[in-house]
Motif scaffolding. Sequence first.
Motif, short mmCIF file in Angstrom:
data_model
loop_
_atom_site.label_atom_id
_atom_site.label_comp_id
_atom_site.label_asym_id
_atom_site.label_seq_id
_atom_site.Cartn_x
_atom_site.Cartn_y
_atom_site.Cartn_z
N CYS A 27 -32.53 39.94 61.85
CA CYS A 27 -33.38 40.07 60.83
C CYS A 27 -34.95 39.65 61.20
N ILE A 28 -35.93 40.27 60.21
CA ILE A 28 -37.45 39.62 60.89
C ILE A 28 -37.38 38.67 59.49
N ALA A 29 -38.17 37.58 61.13
CA ALA A 29 -38.95 36.67 59.75
C ALA A 29 -40.13 36.77 59.82
N ASN A 30 -41.10 36.02 59.33
CA ASN A 30 -42.15 35.56 59.69
C ASN A 30 -42.50 34.04 59.53
N SER A 31 -41.29 33.28 59.25
CA SER A 31 -41.13 31.94 59.05
C SER A 31 -40.78 30.88 60.06
N ALA A 32 -41.09 30.79 61.29
CA ALA A 32 -40.44 30.51 62.72
C ALA A 32 -42.31 29.91 63.25
N VAL A 44 -36.61 28.10 61.82
CA VAL A 44 -37.44 28.60 61.15
C VAL A 44 -36.04 29.47 59.86
N SER A 45 -37.08 29.53 58.89
CA SER A 45 -36.01 29.56 57.09
C SER A 45 -35.53 31.07 57.41
N ILE A 46 -33.85 31.24 57.25
CA ILE A 46 -33.45 32.25 56.91
C ILE A 46 -32.90 31.79 55.20
N ASN A 47 -32.78 33.70 54.79
CA ASN A 47 -32.08 33.26 52.90
C ASN A 47 -30.78 33.57 53.47
N ARG A 48 -30.38 32.69 52.63
CA ARG A 48 -29.13 32.29 52.70
C ARG A 48 -27.67 33.84 52.23
N ASP A 49 -28.63 35.34 51.78
CA ASP A 49 -28.04 36.10 51.33
C ASP A 49 -28.20 36.97 52.57
N ASN A 50 -29.06 36.28 53.09
CA ASN A 50 -28.93 37.29 54.64
C ASN A 50 -27.72 37.34 55.53
N TYR A 51 -27.27 38.49 56.23
CA TYR A 51 -26.08 38.33 57.37
C TYR A 51 -26.07 38.04 58.34
N THR A 52 -27.66 37.72 58.69
CA THR A 52 -28.06 37.18 59.72
C THR A 52 -27.71 35.48 59.59
N HIS A 53 -27.95 34.53 58.06
CA HIS A 53 -27.85 33.91 58.27
C HIS A 53 -26.55 33.56 58.78
N PHE A 81 -35.63 45.74 56.45
CA PHE A 81 -35.84 46.26 55.23
C PHE A 81 -34.22 47.00 55.34
N GLN A 82 -33.08 46.29 56.71
CA GLN A 82 -32.03 46.99 56.02
C GLN A 82 -30.78 45.64 56.43
N SER A 83 -29.86 45.93 56.25
CA SER A 83 -28.64 44.77 56.25
C SER A 83 -27.89 45.21 57.61
N GLY A 84 -27.90 43.84 58.74
CA GLY A 84 -26.30 43.77 59.21
C GLY A 84 -24.88 43.89 59.41
N LYS A 85 -24.96 43.75 57.08
CA LYS A 85 -23.72 44.08 57.31
C LYS A 85 -23.42 45.61 57.17
N ASN A 88 -25.34 48.98 62.34
CA ASN A 88 -25.46 48.33 64.18
C ASN A 88 -27.85 48.48 64.03
N LYS A 89 -27.97 47.36 63.81
CA LYS A 89 -29.57 47.13 64.15
C LYS A 89 -30.06 47.75 65.67
N PHE A 90 -29.01 47.10 66.54
CA PHE A 90 -28.96 47.09 67.69
C PHE A 90 -29.12 48.22 68.63
N ALA A 160 -38.34 37.39 52.38
CA ALA A 160 -39.10 37.05 52.57
C ALA A 160 -39.53 36.03 51.93
N PRO A 161 -40.02 34.32 52.67
CA PRO A 161 -39.66 33.32 52.24
C PRO A 161 -41.63 33.49 51.28
N THR A 162 -42.04 34.45 51.79
CA THR A 162 -43.88 34.46 51.27
C THR A 162 -43.89 35.47 50.97
C1 LIG Z 1 -42.89 41.14 57.89
C2 LIG Z 1 -41.33 40.48 57.36
C3 LIG Z 1 -41.01 38.96 57.18
C4 LIG Z 1 -39.64 37.91 56.20
N1 LIG Z 1 -39.92 37.02 56.99
C5 LIG Z 1 -38.46 36.54 56.45
C6 LIG Z 1 -38.27 35.36 56.75
O1 LIG Z 1 -39.07 34.94 56.75
N2 LIG Z 1 -37.35 34.65 56.73
C7 LIG Z 1 -35.57 35.21 55.85
O2 LIG Z 1 -34.71 35.42 55.49
N3 LIG Z 1 -36.34 37.21 55.62
C8 LIG Z 1 -37.10 37.69 56.32
N4 LIG Z 1 -37.57 38.89 55.61
C9 LIG Z 1 -36.95 39.41 55.27
C10 LIG Z 1 -35.21 39.98 55.97
O3 LIG Z 1 -36.09 40.66 57.12
C11 LIG Z 1 -34.49 41.19 55.46
O4 LIG Z 1 -34.02 40.57 53.94
C12 LIG Z 1 -33.42 42.13 56.30
O5 LIG Z 1 -33.26 43.18 56.35
C13 LIG Z 1 -32.11 41.01 56.29
O6 LIG Z 1 -31.21 41.47 57.00
P1 LIG Z 1 -30.09 41.31 57.69
O7 LIG Z 1 -29.09 41.28 56.10
O8 LIG Z 1 -29.04 41.80 58.31
O9 LIG Z 1 -29.90 39.43 57.73
C14 LIG Z 1 -38.43 39.13 56.10
C15 LIG Z 1 -39.24 40.98 56.45
C16 LIG Z 1 -40.22 41.44 56.91
C17 LIG Z 1 -40.49 42.94 55.94
#
Ligand SMILES: Cc1cc2nc3c(=O)[nH]c(=O)nc-3n(C[C@H](O)[C@H](O)[C@H](O)COP(=O)(O)O)c2cc1C
Length: 214
Positions: A27-32, A44-53, A81-85, A88-90, A160-162
């Motif tokens: 997934c995308i993260a700005n928080s690294a 790096v901070s990853i939301n627990r709802d993200n599949y990547t987590h 803006f999509q989930s790996g759930k 297939n992002k790659f 996104a944490p921000t």
């Molecule tokens: C610019 C931007 C920054 C983001 N930063 C974070 C982040 O730091 N941590 C996080 O958990 N999600 C962040 N996200 C949200 C995840 O990338 C997004 O929820 C993603 O769809 C999760 O995919 P996954 O379910 O396959 O893991 C960010 C998204 C964008 C567009």
Amino acid sequence: MNKKVLRNLSYGVYVISTWDTGRPTGCIANSAMQITSSPATIAVSINRDNYTHDCIKNTGKFAISILSETSDPAIIGTFGFQSGKDVNKFESVKFDIKGYLPVVTDSTGYIVCDVIDTMETATHTVFLGQMYEGDTFEAAAPMTYAYYHEVIKGKSPKNAPTYIAEEETVSADKETWVCSVCKYVYDGDVPFSELPDSYVCPICKQGKHRFNKQ
Ligand SMILES: Cc1cc2nc3c(=O)[nH]c(=O)nc-3n(C[C@H](O)[C@H](O)[C@H](O)COP(=O)(O)O)c2cc1C
């Protein structure tokens, strides 16, 4: 407390990748950020709802691909803006295997880490990783979070944490068309209604029909 001050913090834009039982995902993260120099450790901070987590939890490894100003913005649409759930992002994004992990080649470089610790917050897990491999790909300027917002006109989703709700506000005195998938706000010179049917969102590559007038 004036939370607007948080907007003065600076970040980059990264793809955080790992494996999902044999399939690359991320997934995308700005928080690294780099935490220590020797050994090099990264948080790096990853939301627990993200599949990547859960995929990072399971593999105990993550890679950071550092996007550049010349990286295709559609990478952010795919990974942010999509989930790996669901997808297939790659499948649509070129990658290489480095240090046993998938990394995005259309980036300025990568860092590969073993998870050495975690910290739980209300919504996100902070993964602390020790770098064991990394290199640069191209000399392009790394994309900053400010560049993503100001030049690419991208938005941040709720995970996104921000994220700040105000990001969804749009100007009332101008006809505004917003992509329903990634919230990109069309701001071209040509009126939206006159764009060709082949127009696609520059961030997530969705068609014109995905835009709503605000
Ligand atoms: C610019 C931007 C920054 C983001 N930063 C974070 C982040 O730091 N941590 C996080 O958990 N999600 C962040 N996200 C949200 C995840 O990338 C997004 O929820 C993603 O769809 C999760 O995919 P996954 O379910 O396959 O893991 C960010 C998204 C964008 C567009």
